[in-house]
Structures are given as C-alpha cells and as structure tokens.
Write an enzyme that holds these catalytic residues in place. Structure first.
Site, short mmCIF file in Angstrom:
data_model
loop_
_atom_site.label_atom_id
_atom_site.label_comp_id
_atom_site.label_asym_id
_atom_site.label_seq_id
_atom_site.Cartn_x
_atom_site.Cartn_y
_atom_site.Cartn_z
N SER B 144 -44.27 34.95 13.53
CA SER B 144 -43.40 34.63 14.65
C SER B 144 -42.29 33.68 14.20
O SER B 144 -42.49 32.90 13.26
CB SER B 144 -44.21 33.96 15.76
OG SER B 144 -43.33 33.39 16.71
N TYR B 157 -49.14 26.41 18.64
CA TYR B 157 -48.97 27.83 18.30
C TYR B 157 -48.09 27.96 17.05
O TYR B 157 -48.42 28.67 16.09
CB TYR B 157 -48.33 28.55 19.48
CG TYR B 157 -47.96 30.00 19.23
CD1 TYR B 157 -48.92 31.00 19.22
CD2 TYR B 157 -46.61 30.36 19.02
CE1 TYR B 157 -48.55 32.33 19.00
CE2 TYR B 157 -46.25 31.69 18.81
CZ TYR B 157 -47.23 32.67 18.80
OH TYR B 157 -46.88 33.98 18.59
#
Ligand SMILES: Cc1cc2nc3c(=O)[nH]c(=O)nc-3n(C[C@H](O)[C@H](O)[C@H](O)COP(=O)(O)OP(=O)(O)OC[C@H]3O[C@@H](n4cnc5c(N)ncnc54)[C@H](O)[C@@H]3O)c2cc1C
Ligand SMILES: NC(=O)c1ccc[n+]([C@@H]2O[C@H](COP(=O)([O-])OP(=O)(O)OC[C@H]3O[C@@H](n4cnc5c(N)ncnc54)[C@H](OP(=O)(O)O)[C@@H]3O)[C@@H](O)[C@H]2O)c1
Lengths: 463, 251
Positions: B144, B157
């Site tokens: 990501s 995250y």
C-alpha cells in the site's frame, strides 16, 4: 513455517547443479531448471534416469521462440555437447551424426564435399535434434517437404533409459518428428543430403504490389524454383497491404559462376557482424522506425532481377549475421506468430493480414510461403497451403487479445499455429489444430508412463 | 504455466474474499486462468466468491487459511501446491484496523501487525519455497502507499505495510534468477469494503483498476506497480518533504 524454508531462499552459496533461468529465443516467460550438458551417451542416459520428479527435456541451440526447450523446476538436457560427425557417405550423400551438431557445422563439413543439408530454416544455428523435434521446414518446403522427410533413422533415448533405433514409417518415428522432444532424446541421426555443384545461390527477385498480386505470383511460378519465400510488409496500409519482395532461386550450377570463383566453387563463406548489445532501450522498435525500415527495404529491392549470385548466408540466413539480434526487442522479449491455412483459405489469410495491419504491429518484414505436401509427423506443422510468420514485441498493447483472435480465424479455416514458435496459444484450440494429438498423447502415455519427458510447452498446452 | 504475456493458468488467492483480488481473478479468468484456489477464513462470503468465479467458467476451490495462524500455513498451502503447479499467488489479505481505537488498545494494534506483516511473512515464505521448487511463478503482494511513509492518521496500518513491503522487496531479490517473480503492488485509496464509509483520498481508484495494473505488471515482469501510476511521482515527492512539514500536511 519451518526454518529450512527460509534457509532455502536465503542460501547464497550456489551448488553446481543449482537451477538457472532458461528462455527460448523470444526471451519471454523465463523459468528455472538444472542445465545438464551430457558429453557422452552414458551421461545422457544417466541424466534421463536421474532427472527427478519434475522430469527433463532435451534442448538444442534454443532457437525455438517459446517455451519448448525449457522445463521449470526440472532438468534441461543441453545436447550441444554431443556434436560429432560419425560417418559421411560421400557417394550416396548421407551423414550419420550426433543430434547436438548444428546445421552450421554440417554445412562447413559437407559443402566442400559437394553436399548440402536437405532443409535449412532461417538460421543455421539449430541442431539436428531440434530440426527433427520441431520437424522444421525451409524455403524448399513446396518441393522437398520438412526435415524429417530426409531422415532415414535416428537413435532415441527413451524414458526407461534404453536407446532404440527408430526407422522411417514407424509410429515412434512419426511421433518424434515434430514431437517437441517429448518422446525422448535423439542421440544420433542419419540424414539424406542434397548434391550441389557450388556454394552459391542463383537468385531471382521481384516485387509484388499487394497481397493478391503476391499470392498470384507464388501460385503461378513457385514450382519453377527449389527455394521460394516472400518478405511482406505488414505495416503498409490501404492498397499496399501485403506488398512484398519475392526471392526465389536454386543452388548455382558450376557454369553459372564467373571464372574467378570457379576455382573454389564450394567454399563456404560466412561473415559475422557485431553482436547486438545486451541492453537496448525499450521502444527502440516503434511503429515509426520499423515502418521506415520496411519502406526503405521495399524501395531498395529491384522490381525484377534474375540470376543474381548470392552466398548461402545472404540467401538463407540474413539474421545470422547479427549474433543475438533477438536483443533488439529489449527486456520484454518478443513473440513470433506463425500459422498455416490450407489452399482455398485465401480469404482467411486476407482477413488475418488485414487484422494485423490494422493493429499496426511494429513487425519487421513478415514471411509468407506456400507449403507443399505434408509429412507424416503427428504434430508436424506444415500442411499444404499458406504460412505466414511475423515477429512482434511482447509489450505491444492488446497483442494477447489480437493473437487470440487470429487463432480463432486460423482454427476456423482448419489451420494451425507452429509449436516451435508458440508461447501463448489458448490450450483449448490445440486439438482442433492438430487432429493427431490424441494418438500422440496415447503413445506418450505408453512409452513414458511416469512422464519423465516434460516441458513448459507441454505443461502449458497439456501435450 | 504462464504464457509470453505473464498470464497465469492457475491462481492462488490468499484472502479469498478480497475485492481487489476478486477483480484481478475476474480479469485473469477472461484471459488464461482456468484454476483458482481461494484461501481464506471459512465463511459464506468465501463460498459466494467461489461461486461467482465459477460462473465465469473457472474451476474454483476454497481452502481454509487464517493469516493469524502461521503454524498452519505450511499444511494449508502445501495441500494446494500438491494438487499441481500454481502459476501465480496473490497475497491479498489484510486489515485496516481503526487507528484511534488501536492506539488505545495495543492488543488490537498487534492484530493489525500480525495479520498484515507476520502473517504475510509466513505465507510469503511458504509460497515462495513452493514456487521455487516448481521453478516458476509470480508472487504478487498487495502492499500500500500507506507503507511508503508513515502518516499520523494511520501509522499502525502504515507501519505493517512498510514491513510487508520491505519484506516482499527483499524476497524478490532473494528469488532473483530462480524463475520466481515477486511483484509489489502499491495501491492508493481503493473503493472496497475495506475503505467503505471512509472519506475518499485524492486519486482514489477501483479494484478493477488495480486488476488492470496487475495484468500489465505481469506482462512487463515489473517489480513494483503503483495504482494509479501517478502515485509513483506523488510519493517520491512526499518522501522528501521535511518531517516538520509532513506532520502538518492534511493527509
Ligand atoms: C531466426 C530464426 C529463424 C527460424 N526459421 C525457421 C524456419 O524457417 N523454419 C522452421 O521450421 N523453423 C524456423 N525457426 C525455428 C527453429 O528452426 C526451430 O525452433 C528448431 O527446433 C530450433 O532448433 P534448436 O536446436 O535450437 O532446438 P531448441 O530450440 O533448443 O529445441 C526445440 C525443440 O526441439 C527439441 N529438441 C532439441 N534437441 C533435441 C534432441 N536431441 N532430441 C529430441 N528433441 C530435441 C526440444 O525439446 C524442443 O522441443 C527459426 C528460428 C529462428 C531463431
Ligand atoms: N482498499 C484499499 O484502499 C487498499 C489500498 C491499498 C492496499 N490495500 C490492500 O489490498 C489488500 C486487499 O484489500 P481489499 O481492498 O480487497 O480489502 P477487502 O475486500 O477487505 O479484503 C481483505 C481480505 O483480507 C482477508 N483477511 C483479513 N484478515 C484475515 C486473516 N486473519 N486471515 C485470512 N484472511 C484475512 C479478508 O478475509 P475475510 O473475508 O475473512 O475477512 C479479505 O479477504 C489488503 O492487503 C489491503 O491492505 C487496500
């Protein structure tokens, strides 16, 4: 997960038999295999016996474009270490040689004796084993058929580790000719040769203005020539679609040579140019550069010229002058697409040519040829009709879908694609293209029940 | 086997209900993929995903797999590889967590880290070894942009993705020349159930766009893929923004 998983991956010290990446001439889809180069027949037998759970496949000079001579996770048997000439019958014109010998070497040995290989592809750097394995064709197919027509017998190392002598007209011969190495390893072959008086070619050149003109010329006069091929420009559009240059000829007879060369008429001359560099920028081959090249090349060709003397490499193997020319396509590699459709399927050919031309594939000159009678190899490619071959950079957007479309046109017309060039065929179409596929599978299941011989091609297409 | 364009015939998805993964599977089935394994936590959603792909003509199997149970990975994935070659593994599982809550509840934060990082290390190594044994295959890892530079708003995250990303890059280097190709995919904000209800970030994209980028990356044998592609430039600029300024950016 276990500790040794991490170890396997991290191991920096490479044992001798560590797998190395292998690709075909098109340099797409690399997979890793242990490369084994037998130097004796015994070593070859041992290699087959010990090739392990993921099997093995013979490899010659790696000129197949796709994945025919690679075997992911298994063994690849590089046969070029077995390359001796055992016997030449200079009167009857046969040679008994190892299958790892190149056609280049055979020419060097045989030409001075007044003999030539019966069939040569567009490169001399293929082995006799590869020539039988793919049952290759040359510019003389309409007269002389494919390579296997000139093979009297060969010795085949099969999955059980035994060596069998295989003669023409037997099922094992017909399964092996065009069998892509999947019936076993050819160790030696006896090949019938062609007598020649000189090492020069007498060549006629003419231009065709479009595809129909080209087909008409080939149909009318091909039978006058032993060798015939047309280079066709697929980037030309509109009325010029399929414009082409035909080069046709035969071995020059002695009396066609000027007095100066008549003293050494059989001298085999080759010249090598500089190799293409290992790293070339992507996109060097754009539509513009390739289009320009094709344009120049068409304009340069004479409208008509007869009896020109050319050397063997100039006539047969123009690309061999530039070693590693396959690198000009850059890191992404390239795909060669070659198919054949039968006589009477000219409309299918026109349709396919139109599709390629509309897609604006930056393809250097494509090659169109008329095939003659087929040979009995079960997976042998040539059938009477029209064959077209072209190179295309693998990175061209939409190429995969375009070729899938062409496959359908080809299959619908009862034609087929050439396995030695293939790297992307949709497996479902294979059986329609090769009606003897079931016989091939049955024979393999009996001859090699454990599936010792296997390649990436065989896995991809479930041969 | 993969073809000249890197298109797989068989596909194993880790995180079998991931919307990005399913969009990718649909795209690949339309080209060459015939066999699909959906590995995930058993649920009706997993079976529905399988059914949906069957409708497209693929032969689809499900297999129980929990990223949080690394001891079972070897057995669960070994079963899949024993059935035949896997041409592509798509590592798609992951959870976003809830930053505000997870800052207060370290145990919840650890679950994010364990799913996205530890679970991926284990499943990644198990898959890599199997691919190496078969001598070919692509391991596609959904990382990501959040891992590129940790942001105040989602650094739990983000840090787990940073770890995953670094791990996958290193694995790619370790596997160089083994016939196995590792591709790290870094999407920006993707509209999927993971981001449902969140305010959209600039350059937001779709699972289908990620699928398209994956297909292109396979063809090019890319090592890193950004989705959308412009994020490569944006992130290389953001990487060099001084810390004090970066802290105050509304990201
Ligand atoms: C520039 C160029 C032009 C070409 N032109 C033509 C052409 O005009 N006509 C044509 O037909 N082809 C043509 N080809 C394709 C080429 O002739 C074939 O692919 C040929 O098989 C290559 O031989 P190789 O020795 O390199 O074999 P590889 O490419 O190494 O192997 C090809 C196949 O033969 C099998 N094989 C190799 N050795 C053995 C053995 N000892 N025993 C059993 N099986 C074996 C392999 O398993 C594999 O399936 C061309 C290729 C290039 C690069
Ligand atoms: N959406 C985005 O904006 C975005 C952006 C960049 C990167 N990504 C990454 O892309 C990947 C896929 O995301 P998505 O958008 O497709 O989200 P998604 O639809 O929510 O998919 C996430 C998947 O992870 C699975 N999963 C979670 N915990 C698991 C566990 N312990 N064991 C096994 N599977 C588990 C889920 O399975 P269950 O059905 O069992 O929950 C689900 O299949 C993720 O890694 C994500 O981090 C997403």
């Amino acid at each position: 997960m276990s500790a040794d998983a991490a170890q396997d991956i991290a191991s920096a010290t490479a044992p001798a038999s560590l797998p190395v990446p292998v690709t075909g001439w098109g340099r797409t889809a690399p997979t890793a295999a242990r490369l084994i180069r037998p130097g004796t027949y015994e070593e070859a037998v041992t290699a087959v016996r010990e090739c392990g759970a993921r099997g093995g496949i013979p490899r010659g000079l790696g000129r197949a474009y796709g994945d025919a001579a690679q075997n992911a996770g298994g063994a690849v048997l590089d046969m070029t270490g077995l390359d001796r000439v055992h016997a030449i019958d200079a009167a009857g014109g046969t040679v008994l040689c190892d299958a790892g010998i190149s056609l280049h070497r055979l020419m060097e040995v045989l030409l001075p004796l007044g003999w030539f290989v019966p069939v040569t592809p567009g490169t001399r750097y293929v082995t006799v084993g590869g020539a039988i394995g793919a049952d290759i064709h040359g510019k003389n197919h309409h007269v002389s058929g494919s390579f296997s027509r000139h093979v009297l017998s060969f010795e085949l190392l099969t999955a059980d580790g035994s060596i069998r002598t295989v003669s023409r007209g037997t099922p094992l011969f017909d399964a092996t000719a065009g069998g892509m190495g999947l019936t076993g390893v050819i160790l030696t072959a006896t090949v019938q040769l062609l007598p020649v008086e000189t090492s020069l070619m007498s060549v006629d050149t003419e231009r065709a203005t479009d595809l129909d003109d080209l087909m008409a010329r080939l149909t009318a006069t091909d039978h006058h020539y032993r060798y015939s091929v047309a280079w066709i420009d697929l980037l030309a559009r509109g009325a010029a679609t399929g414009r082409a240059v035909l080069t046709r000829g035969d071995h020059a007879p002695l009396d066609a040579l000027p007095a100066s060369t008549r003293r050494a008429p059989l001298e085999f001359q080759t010249r090598r140019l500089l190799a293409a560099p290992a790293f070339l920028p992507e996109g060097l081959l754009s539509r513009t550069t390739v289009g320009l090249f094709n344009e120049l090349w068409y304009r340069r060709a004479p409208r008509a010229r007869t009896g020109q003397l050319q050397r063997i490499p100039t006539f047969f193997h123009p690309l061999d002058g530039v070693p590693h020319w396959n690198r000009v396509y850059g890191r992404g590699g390239f795909v060669q697409y070659q198919f054949v459709v039968g006589h009477g399927q000219e409309d299918a050919l026109r349709r396919i040519v139109r599709r390629i031309s509309e897609h604006r594939c930056p393809s250097f000159l494509a090659v169109l040829k008329r095939f003659g009678e087929a040979d009995p190899g079960w997976l042998s490619f040539p059938v009477p009709g029209w064959t077209l071959a072209l190179d295309i950079p693998a990175g061209l957007p939409g190429l995969g879908a375009l070729l899938d479309r062409l496959d359908e046109d080809v299959a619908e017309a009862g034609g087929r694609v050439y396995l030695a060039k293939d790297s992307r065929l949709r497996p479902e179409l294979l059986a329609a293209m090769y009606p003897r596929l079931d016989d091939f599978r049955t024979l393999r299941a009996e001859l090699d029940p454990r599936g010792v011989f296997v390649s990436d091609l065989a896995r991809r297409l479930t041969l | 086997m993969k073809d000249a364009f890197g298109l797989p015939q068989s596909l194993l998805i880790l995180g079998g209900t991931s919307e990005i993964a399913l969009a990718t599977a649909r795209r690949l089935i339309a080209r060459r993929t015939r066999t699909v394994w959906l590995a995930g936590r058993p649920s009706p959603a997993l079976e529905e995903s399988a059914e949906q792909l069957r409708g497209l003509g693929a032969d689809v199997h499900t297999v129980a797999f929990d990223a949080l149970d690394p001891d079972a990975h070897e057995a669960a994935l070994g079963k899949v590889f024993a059935e035949g070659d896997v041409d592509m593994v798509l590592l798609a599982f992951g959870i976003l967590g809830d930053q505000a809550n997870d800052e207060r509840e370290p145990a919840a934060a650890v679950r994010v880290a364990q799913t996205n990082y530890t679970g991926a290390v284990s499943a990644g190594l198990v898959s890599a070894r199997a691919l190496q044994t078969q001598g070919h295959g692509s391991l596609v890892v959904l990382s990501s942009v959040a891992g590129e530079r940790a942001r105040r708003a989602n650094f739990i995250y983000g840090s787990s993705k940073a770890g995953l990303d670094a791990f996958a890059q290193g694995l790619g280097d370790a596997l160089y020349g083994t016939g196995v190709h590792v591709m790290v995919v870094r999407p920006g904000f993707v509209r999927s159930k993971m981001t449902a209800g969140l305010p959209e970030a600039p350059l937001a994209t779709t699972p289908e766009a990620v699928a398209t980028a994956v297909e292109l990356g396979l063809r090019r044998r890319s090592e890193t893929v950004w989705v959308p592609g412009t994020l490569r430039v944006v992130m290389s600029a953001l990487r060099h923004v001084p810390r004090g300024l970066f802290r105050r950016l509304p990201l």
